[in-house]
Design an enzyme around this catalytic site. Structure first.
Site, PDB file in Angstrom:
ATOM      1  N   TYR A 278      54.853  67.871  44.986  1.00  0.00           N
ATOM      2  CA  TYR A 278      55.245  69.250  45.291  1.00  0.00           C
ATOM      3  C   TYR A 278      56.614  69.599  44.696  1.00  0.00           C
ATOM      4  O   TYR A 278      56.862  70.756  44.356  1.00  0.00           O
ATOM      5  CB  TYR A 278      55.286  69.465  46.805  1.00  0.00           C
ATOM      6  CG  TYR A 278      53.919  69.538  47.431  1.00  0.00           C
ATOM      7  CD1 TYR A 278      53.249  70.749  47.542  1.00  0.00           C
ATOM      8  CD2 TYR A 278      53.290  68.387  47.905  1.00  0.00           C
ATOM      9  CE1 TYR A 278      51.991  70.822  48.106  1.00  0.00           C
ATOM     10  CE2 TYR A 278      52.032  68.452  48.480  1.00  0.00           C
ATOM     11  CZ  TYR A 278      51.388  69.665  48.573  1.00  0.00           C
ATOM     12  OH  TYR A 278      50.136  69.738  49.131  1.00  0.00           O
ATOM     13  N   ILE A 279      57.505  68.620  44.607  1.00  0.00           N
ATOM     14  CA  ILE A 279      58.843  68.878  44.064  1.00  0.00           C
ATOM     15  C   ILE A 279      58.927  68.517  42.590  1.00  0.00           C
ATOM     16  O   ILE A 279      59.391  69.304  41.759  1.00  0.00           O
ATOM     17  CB  ILE A 279      59.896  68.075  44.878  1.00  0.00           C
ATOM     18  CG1 ILE A 279      59.925  68.576  46.324  1.00  0.00           C
ATOM     19  CG2 ILE A 279      61.275  68.182  44.234  1.00  0.00           C
ATOM     20  CD1 ILE A 279      60.193  70.047  46.488  1.00  0.00           C
TER      21      ILE A 279
ATOM     22  N   THR B  76      59.829  60.312  50.672  1.00  0.00           N
ATOM     23  CA  THR B  76      60.669  59.583  51.636  1.00  0.00           C
ATOM     24  C   THR B  76      60.081  59.816  53.029  1.00  0.00           C
ATOM     25  O   THR B  76      60.647  60.566  53.838  1.00  0.00           O
ATOM     26  CB  THR B  76      62.140  60.068  51.581  1.00  0.00           C
ATOM     27  OG1 THR B  76      62.154  61.500  51.543  1.00  0.00           O
ATOM     28  CG2 THR B  76      62.864  59.521  50.386  1.00  0.00           C
TER      29      THR B  76
ATOM     30  N   ARG C 166      65.508  72.375  48.223  1.00  0.00           N
ATOM     31  CA  ARG C 166      65.382  73.205  49.449  1.00  0.00           C
ATOM     32  C   ARG C 166      64.356  74.319  49.281  1.00  0.00           C
ATOM     33  O   ARG C 166      64.447  75.358  49.929  1.00  0.00           O
ATOM     34  CB  ARG C 166      66.746  73.786  49.853  1.00  0.00           C
ATOM     35  CG  ARG C 166      67.637  74.026  48.673  1.00  0.00           C
ATOM     36  CD  ARG C 166      68.865  74.819  48.886  1.00  0.00           C
ATOM     37  NE  ARG C 166      69.775  74.434  49.934  1.00  0.00           N
ATOM     38  CZ  ARG C 166      71.002  74.956  50.063  1.00  0.00           C
ATOM     39  NH1 ARG C 166      71.438  75.839  49.185  1.00  0.00           N
ATOM     40  NH2 ARG C 166      71.775  74.627  51.060  1.00  0.00           N
ATOM     41  N   VAL C 167      63.386  74.088  48.375  1.00  0.00           N
ATOM     42  CA  VAL C 167      62.374  75.129  48.134  1.00  0.00           C
ATOM     43  C   VAL C 167      61.339  75.187  49.263  1.00  0.00           C
ATOM     44  O   VAL C 167      61.151  74.229  49.994  1.00  0.00           O
ATOM     45  CB  VAL C 167      61.621  74.879  46.807  1.00  0.00           C
ATOM     46  CG1 VAL C 167      62.522  75.133  45.617  1.00  0.00           C
ATOM     47  CG2 VAL C 167      61.043  73.479  46.783  1.00  0.00           C
TER      48      VAL C 167
ATOM     49  N   LYS D  41      71.730  68.841  53.454  1.00  0.00           N
ATOM     50  CA  LYS D  41      70.278  69.054  53.326  1.00  0.00           C
ATOM     51  C   LYS D  41      69.586  68.761  54.659  1.00  0.00           C
ATOM     52  O   LYS D  41      68.720  69.528  55.114  1.00  0.00           O
ATOM     53  CB  LYS D  41      69.733  68.136  52.220  1.00  0.00           C
ATOM     54  CG  LYS D  41      68.241  67.908  52.246  1.00  0.00           C
ATOM     55  CD  LYS D  41      67.457  69.165  51.918  1.00  0.00           C
ATOM     56  CE  LYS D  41      65.999  69.019  52.298  1.00  0.00           C
ATOM     57  NZ  LYS D  41      65.199  70.194  52.070  1.00  0.00           N
TER      58      LYS D  41
ATOM     59  N   ASN E 220      67.221  71.583  57.735  1.00  0.00           N
ATOM     60  CA  ASN E 220      65.946  71.447  58.448  1.00  0.00           C
ATOM     61  C   ASN E 220      66.160  71.138  59.929  1.00  0.00           C
ATOM     62  O   ASN E 220      65.361  71.539  60.777  1.00  0.00           O
ATOM     63  CB  ASN E 220      65.083  70.374  57.793  1.00  0.00           C
ATOM     64  CG  ASN E 220      64.519  70.876  56.472  1.00  0.00           C
ATOM     65  OD1 ASN E 220      64.308  72.079  56.313  1.00  0.00           O
ATOM     66  ND2 ASN E 220      64.308  69.985  55.534  1.00  0.00           N
TER      67      ASN E 220
ATOM     68  N   GLY F 284      55.411  70.577  61.846  1.00  0.00           N
ATOM     69  CA  GLY F 284      54.875  69.610  60.891  1.00  0.00           C
ATOM     70  C   GLY F 284      55.508  69.752  59.527  1.00  0.00           C
ATOM     71  O   GLY F 284      56.578  70.335  59.375  1.00  0.00           O
TER      72      GLY F 284
ATOM     73  N   CYS G 123      59.157  67.942  55.873  1.00  0.00           N
ATOM     74  CA  CYS G 123      60.615  68.116  55.969  1.00  0.00           C
ATOM     75  C   CYS G 123      61.089  68.263  57.407  1.00  0.00           C
ATOM     76  O   CYS G 123      61.789  67.398  57.925  1.00  0.00           O
ATOM     77  CB  CYS G 123      61.036  69.324  55.142  1.00  0.00           C
ATOM     78  SG  CYS G 123      60.769  69.061  53.384  1.00  0.00           S
TER      79      CYS G 123
ATOM     80  N   TYR H  15      50.122  72.292  58.174  1.00  0.00           N
ATOM     81  CA  TYR H  15      51.267  72.409  59.088  1.00  0.00           C
ATOM     82  C   TYR H  15      51.784  73.833  59.180  1.00  0.00           C
ATOM     83  O   TYR H  15      52.512  74.184  60.112  1.00  0.00           O
ATOM     84  CB  TYR H  15      52.379  71.430  58.701  1.00  0.00           C
ATOM     85  CG  TYR H  15      53.250  71.872  57.554  1.00  0.00           C
ATOM     86  CD1 TYR H  15      54.412  72.604  57.781  1.00  0.00           C
ATOM     87  CD2 TYR H  15      52.924  71.562  56.240  1.00  0.00           C
ATOM     88  CE1 TYR H  15      55.210  73.014  56.730  1.00  0.00           C
ATOM     89  CE2 TYR H  15      53.716  71.957  55.193  1.00  0.00           C
ATOM     90  CZ  TYR H  15      54.856  72.685  55.449  1.00  0.00           C
ATOM     91  OH  TYR H  15      55.644  73.102  54.404  1.00  0.00           O
TER      92      TYR H  15
HETATM   93  N1  LIG Z   1      57.500  69.257  49.579  1.00  0.00           N
HETATM   94  C1  LIG Z   1      58.556  69.955  49.939  1.00  0.00           C
HETATM   95  O1  LIG Z   1      58.445  71.112  50.299  1.00  0.00           O
HETATM   96  C2  LIG Z   1      59.948  69.373  49.871  1.00  0.00           C
HETATM   97  C3  LIG Z   1      61.046  70.227  50.027  1.00  0.00           C
HETATM   98  C4  LIG Z   1      62.313  69.709  49.930  1.00  0.00           C
HETATM   99  C5  LIG Z   1      62.485  68.343  49.720  1.00  0.00           C
HETATM  100  N2  LIG Z   1      61.403  67.518  49.588  1.00  0.00           N
HETATM  101  C6  LIG Z   1      61.629  66.088  49.343  1.00  0.00           C
HETATM  102  O2  LIG Z   1      61.293  65.789  47.988  1.00  0.00           O
HETATM  103  C7  LIG Z   1      60.783  64.454  47.900  1.00  0.00           C
HETATM  104  C8  LIG Z   1      59.424  64.491  47.215  1.00  0.00           C
HETATM  105  O3  LIG Z   1      58.535  65.210  48.034  1.00  0.00           O
HETATM  106  P1  LIG Z   1      57.147  65.751  47.515  1.00  0.00           P
HETATM  107  O4  LIG Z   1      56.695  66.731  48.528  1.00  0.00           O
HETATM  108  O5  LIG Z   1      57.247  66.188  46.097  1.00  0.00           O
HETATM  109  O6  LIG Z   1      56.262  64.410  47.580  1.00  0.00           O
HETATM  110  P2  LIG Z   1      54.786  64.196  47.013  1.00  0.00           P
HETATM  111  O7  LIG Z   1      54.183  63.143  47.826  1.00  0.00           O
HETATM  112  O8  LIG Z   1      54.107  65.518  46.857  1.00  0.00           O
HETATM  113  O9  LIG Z   1      55.021  63.646  45.536  1.00  0.00           O
HETATM  114  C9  LIG Z   1      55.696  62.465  45.267  1.00  0.00           C
HETATM  115  C10 LIG Z   1      55.038  61.789  44.067  1.00  0.00           C
HETATM  116  O10 LIG Z   1      55.820  60.639  43.733  1.00  0.00           O
HETATM  117  C11 LIG Z   1      54.936  59.663  43.218  1.00  0.00           C
HETATM  118  N3  LIG Z   1      55.633  58.378  43.203  1.00  0.00           N
HETATM  119  C12 LIG Z   1      55.823  57.490  44.208  1.00  0.00           C
HETATM  120  N4  LIG Z   1      56.544  56.440  43.778  1.00  0.00           N
HETATM  121  C13 LIG Z   1      56.829  56.662  42.476  1.00  0.00           C
HETATM  122  C14 LIG Z   1      57.557  55.955  41.491  1.00  0.00           C
HETATM  123  N5  LIG Z   1      58.152  54.794  41.760  1.00  0.00           N
HETATM  124  N6  LIG Z   1      57.628  56.469  40.254  1.00  0.00           N
HETATM  125  C15 LIG Z   1      57.023  57.648  39.954  1.00  0.00           C
HETATM  126  N7  LIG Z   1      56.329  58.375  40.857  1.00  0.00           N
HETATM  127  C16 LIG Z   1      56.240  57.893  42.100  1.00  0.00           C
HETATM  128  C17 LIG Z   1      53.736  59.761  44.135  1.00  0.00           C
HETATM  129  O11 LIG Z   1      52.582  59.194  43.537  1.00  0.00           O
HETATM  130  C18 LIG Z   1      53.633  61.275  44.337  1.00  0.00           C
HETATM  131  O12 LIG Z   1      52.737  61.872  43.414  1.00  0.00           O
HETATM  132  C19 LIG Z   1      60.753  63.917  49.328  1.00  0.00           C
HETATM  133  O13 LIG Z   1      61.929  63.194  49.581  1.00  0.00           O
HETATM  134  C20 LIG Z   1      60.744  65.173  50.171  1.00  0.00           C
HETATM  135  O14 LIG Z   1      61.310  64.970  51.442  1.00  0.00           O
HETATM  136  C21 LIG Z   1      60.134  68.005  49.639  1.00  0.00           C
END
Ligand SMILES: NC(=O)c1ccc[n+]([C@@H]2O[C@H](COP(=O)([O-])OP(=O)(O)OC[C@H]3O[C@@H](n4cnc5c(N)ncnc54)[C@H](O)[C@@H]3O)[C@@H](O)[C@H]2O)c1
Length: 420
Positions: free
Chosen positions: A11-12, A83, A151-152, A203, A207, A254, A257, A312
């Site tokens: 997602y990020i 994470t 923070r999106v 950050k 949340n 849910g 974050c 969620y």
């Molecule tokens: N989704 C949100 O809205 C959001 C918002 C703010 C912050 N975050 C933070 O951003 C981070 C990522 O979240 P996300 O929602 O994108 O997670 P996600 O699960 O959607 O994507 C993470 C990707 O990382 C890959 N991955 C795992 N280990 C890896 C490695 N060693 N090398 C390369 N790729 C690897 C996974 O296969 C997965 O596709 C988290 O810490 C989350 O808390 C997320």
């Protein structure tokens, strides 16, 4: 041309990689999941985010973005891996550690490493610095390191990625300067410079602020049931005060974050008492909702309920930490048959049915996520399929008079036991 290697294409990471590519950077997107790399290479995307597919396809077709399973040499490495929480509510940092270790063979003098994943305070200083030191380079002098939390808002990521203000927390000034030089090419919001640990804590506080305020609304909701009051009316009245802005109650909190990040503070300080309690209050809401459902069904033999929405929040496909999962688990434990309808979700730990299957012979509709599609459901047609016409709207989002006209009795979370 500056080369960026983005680790983690979720997602990020995927919006990050494709937006940088759209702005002329040469980007290599890396994900350890071969299926994700396959899907993206075929011009498809694996997540549901408005506008994202167009940007990703354009980035790949232009040749500015490649997708790989292992990192490559670059000028900038952006780490955006998961994470999650461990069972003991501490941060699972193994993905961050593995991703950081995976770039060691590719590091060159002058590289910038950006940690975008959300992490407990001191992770950049205490965990990333020692790993990067294994490269033999001096961290802060030869390799630059920052934490730039994301923070999106899912559902509006592409717009917010560009327009939101952005925190840049360097382990030193040189690192922050380097990162500012990269983000200012794509971000229109302000770039807020601080140190790495303050960036991590800021950050988490964003949340946590929301989680604590939702807990307060949920507590008002529960007190209102004790006192036979309408919590939604009380919140509305209190919010007429110019300096009050109570949130709305709901079936729980849910997402990856809000339900997770406050624990990263609790893990690091014994003084995080309000933060811990708020998490516990919000985590108790699914049980509270199930208690209300059981009361509504206490006259029904072998009840079946229809759950509308398991994500969620509304209009996204993200089921991570969704309170709906806990609600359904508890309903099943109580031997209540559950039909599930969610137009956004295909893979889920419980079977998701089509509309008709979910409603047939049902005794109660339990709305848990406010997807916009639910507003257009036909109360008459669905009521015709059901055994008993009851609706429990935990998000206060439906047109209740339409359902009432179709013969439903209506309950809204927070409105106590009155028909709305
Ligand atoms: N989704 C949100 O809205 C959001 C918002 C703010 C912050 N975050 C933070 O951003 C981070 C990522 O979240 P996300 O929602 O994108 O997670 P996600 O699960 O959607 O994507 C993470 C990707 O990382 C890959 N991955 C795992 N280990 C890896 C490695 N060693 N090398 C390369 N790729 C690897 C996974 O296969 C997965 O596709 C988290 O810490 C989350 O808390 C997320």
């Amino acid at each position: 041309m500056t080369r960026i290697c983005v680790l983690g294409l979720g997602y990020i990471g995927l919006p990050t990689a494709s937006v940088f590519a759209a702005n002329g950077f040469h980007v290599v997107g890396v994900d350890v999941d071969s299926q994700i790399v396959d899907v993206l290479s075929k011009g498809q995307i694996h997540i549901n985010e408005p506008g994202l597919k167009t940007v990703v396809c354009a980035a790949i077709q232009s040749g500015n973005m490649l997708v790989r399973q292992v990192p490559e040499q670059a000028d900038v490495f952006i780490i955006a891996v998961p994470t999650p929480l461990k069972d003991d509510n501490s941060a699972e940092l193994s993905y961050v550690i593995q991703a950081t270790e995976s770039i060691l063979p590719f590091l060159q003098q002058g590289n910038l490493v950006i940690l975008e994943s959300t992490v407990p305070p001191r992770t950049t200083e205490d965990i990333l610095v020692p790993i990067l030191q294994k490269s033999g380079y001096k961290i802060g002098e030869e390799i630059y390191l920052v934490h730039c939390p994301e923070r999106v808002l899912p559902g509006n990521i592409l717009h917010e990625f560009v327009s939101n203000d952005r925190i840049i927390g360097g382990i030193n000034d040189k690192s922050s300067d380097k990162a500012r030089g990269i983000y200012e090419k794509v971000v229109q919001g302000n770039l807020l410079i601080t140190d790495a640990t303050s960036a991590e804590m800021a950050k988490l506080m964003e949340n946590t602020y929301r989680d604590v305020n939702i807990a307060l609304a949920n507590e008002v909701c529960r007190i209102a049931y004790d006192l036979n009051l309408d919590a939604l009316e009380i919140i509305k009245l209190a919010n007429m005060h110019p300096r009050v802005n109570l949130h709305q109650p709901g079936p729980g909190v849910g997402g990856h974050c809000l339900a997770v990040d406050p624990w990263f503070i609790v893990e690091k300080s014994n003084n995080a008492e309000l933060i811990r309690l708020s998490r516990e209050i919000n985590d108790a809401m699914p049980n509270f909702v199930v208690g209300l459902v059981k009361k509504m069904l206490d006259q029904v033999v072998k009840p079946k309920i229809t759950v509308l929405g398991v994500t969620y929040k509304g209009n996204v496909d993200d089921i991570r930490e969704s309170p709906a999962t806990e609600v359904i688990r508890k309903l099943k434990q109580a031997n209540i048959d559950v039909g599930i309808y969610d137009p956004y979700v295909k893979n889920y730990e419980f079977e998701v049915s089509n509309l008709e299957e979910a409603f047939v012979a049902s005794d109660l509709i339990l709305l848990l996520a406010d997807h916009k599609e639910f507003k257009y459901l036909s109360a008459d047609e669905l009521g015709f399929l059901m055994r008993n016409k009851q609706l429990f709207d935990t998000r206060n989002c439906l047109n209740h008079s339409k359902w009432k006209d179709a013969g439903f009795s209506i309950k809204v979370l927070g409105k106590n036991n009155q028909n709305s």
